[in-house]
Design an enzyme around this catalytic site. Structure first.
Site, PDB file in Angstrom:
ATOM      1  N   SER A 103      46.357   0.483  31.083  1.00  0.00           N
ATOM      2  CA  SER A 103      47.519  -0.344  31.413  1.00  0.00           C
ATOM      3  C   SER A 103      48.788   0.068  30.682  1.00  0.00           C
ATOM      4  O   SER A 103      49.880  -0.343  31.080  1.00  0.00           O
ATOM      5  CB  SER A 103      47.219  -1.811  31.113  1.00  0.00           C
ATOM      6  OG  SER A 103      47.065  -2.018  29.724  1.00  0.00           O
ATOM      7  N   LYS A 173      50.518  -4.785  24.976  1.00  0.00           N
ATOM      8  CA  LYS A 173      51.547  -4.649  26.013  1.00  0.00           C
ATOM      9  C   LYS A 173      52.898  -4.410  25.336  1.00  0.00           C
ATOM     10  O   LYS A 173      53.029  -4.476  24.124  1.00  0.00           O
ATOM     11  CB  LYS A 173      51.637  -5.916  26.884  1.00  0.00           C
ATOM     12  CG  LYS A 173      50.334  -6.375  27.524  1.00  0.00           C
ATOM     13  CD  LYS A 173      49.843  -5.449  28.609  1.00  0.00           C
ATOM     14  CE  LYS A 173      48.539  -5.968  29.220  1.00  0.00           C
ATOM     15  NZ  LYS A 173      47.966  -5.004  30.192  1.00  0.00           N
TER      16      LYS A 173
END
Length: 325
Positions: A103, A173
């Site tokens: 990701s 993230k």
């Protein structure tokens, strides 16, 4: 004649007495230490009267050197100290995390090990735009993901911070918005923060900054204070804030759930690199909305202050006039 003999004898005896007095005088302690010429008849200046430290052991032999402790006896102590230090470092300073997915490509690759700064949050530092952060799962974002089953060695390494803990549900993230920001995606992008477009060279090649899908790729959100909005660099392969807006935090991550900022890629060796904040987040205009909000918040206070000044001056003038009377 008798007197002469007596006198001579008396004088000789006097000399003998004086000689015995001089000969019987004991040397001072200072002399007994510094001088090496001592007579056993001098009383106390022989070897037998020297202190044990001067003559070696109690039996006159040289003192023995203390035998060093065996390495194998010291090894458990050293290991114990190392484990305690590692635990303290993991808890308060730096912790290693493994990247489990794609990701964050291409910034981070699956299998990379990153070092996360856990110290600055202890001093009240909060995440900033552009930082890559590790945070605890805020509301079951990892539902359905397999749970790893570590062996004994992996459990020990995770305990001292050399591997992530299997019990911890953590994600990594990039921070896009902080408290007070408005984050928006239209079409394929660009992504905007407070109305200002971001230039995002870190987005995975072939991806668009925004996704055109019905699951959450198009959005406009206002980030509340004490929260952050996060997105993965692999925009079309990241289940981030966009796709968790139905949770209790509306897709936001509470700042209290942030473990720390990832500052460096530590492993593998050929991937060593730091993780700086991209230049696009240095735009002064990104803070314009927050500054405007602050100005609006302070405006009533400023008006109240302006209105209070004439009243204070009027009261002081009246007091001066009254005092003159």
């Amino acid at each position: 004649m008798g007197d002469a003999a007596l006198g001579a004898r008396s004088g000789h005896e006097g000399e003998e007495y004086r000689g015995r007095s001089v000969g019987a005088a004991r040397p001072s302690a200072e002399d007994s230490v510094t001088s090496g010429e001592h007579s056993p008849a001098g009383g106390g200046d022989g070897p037998g009267d020297q202190p044990p430290t001067a003559r070696g052991g109690a039996d006159g032999s040289a003192p023995r050197a203390k035998k060093p402790r065996s390495f194998w006896k010291e090894l458990p102590i050293l290991i114990g100290i190392a484990l305690v230090l590692a635990l303290l470092i993991k808890t308060f300073l730096v912790q290693a995390f493994s990247i489990p997915s794609d990701s964050m490509q291409n910034t981070l690759q699956q299998g990379d090990r990153v070092l996360v700064d856990k110290l600055t949050p202890w001093f009240g530092s909060e995440p900033e735009r552009g930082e890559v952060v590790v945070f605890h799962d805020p509301d079951n974002w990892l539902a359905g993901e397999p749970t790893p089953q570590p062996n004994a060695l992996q459990q020990m390494l995770s305990w001292i911070g050399l591997m992530p803990s299997a019990e911890e549900k953590d994600l990594i993230k990039r921070v896009v918005g902080v408290g007070g920001d408005t984050v928006e995606c239209k079409g394929t992008g660009p992504l905007t923060v407070n109305g200002k477009a971001l230039n995002e060279p870190y987005v995975y090649p072939g991806n668009t900054p925004c996704s055109q899908d019905d699951q959450g790729g198009q959005f406009k959100v206002k980030v509340p204070e004490g929260h952050i909005w996060v997105m993965g660099d692999h925009r079309q392969n990241s289940r981030d804030s966009r796709y968790n807006r139905a949770d209790k935090n509306n897709g936001m991550v509470p700042v209290k759930e942030v473990v720390g900022r990832a500052v460096v890629i530590a492993w593998p060796v050929n991937r060593w690199d730091n993780l700086p904040v991209p230049d696009t987040y240095d735009q002064p205009a990104l803070d314009a909305a927050s500054a405007a909000g602050a100005a609006l918040t302070l405006a009533p206070q400023g008006l109240a202050l302006v209105g209070a000044v004439p009243l204070v001056l009027w009261r002081r003038r009246r007091a001066d006039v009254g005092g003159g009377r």
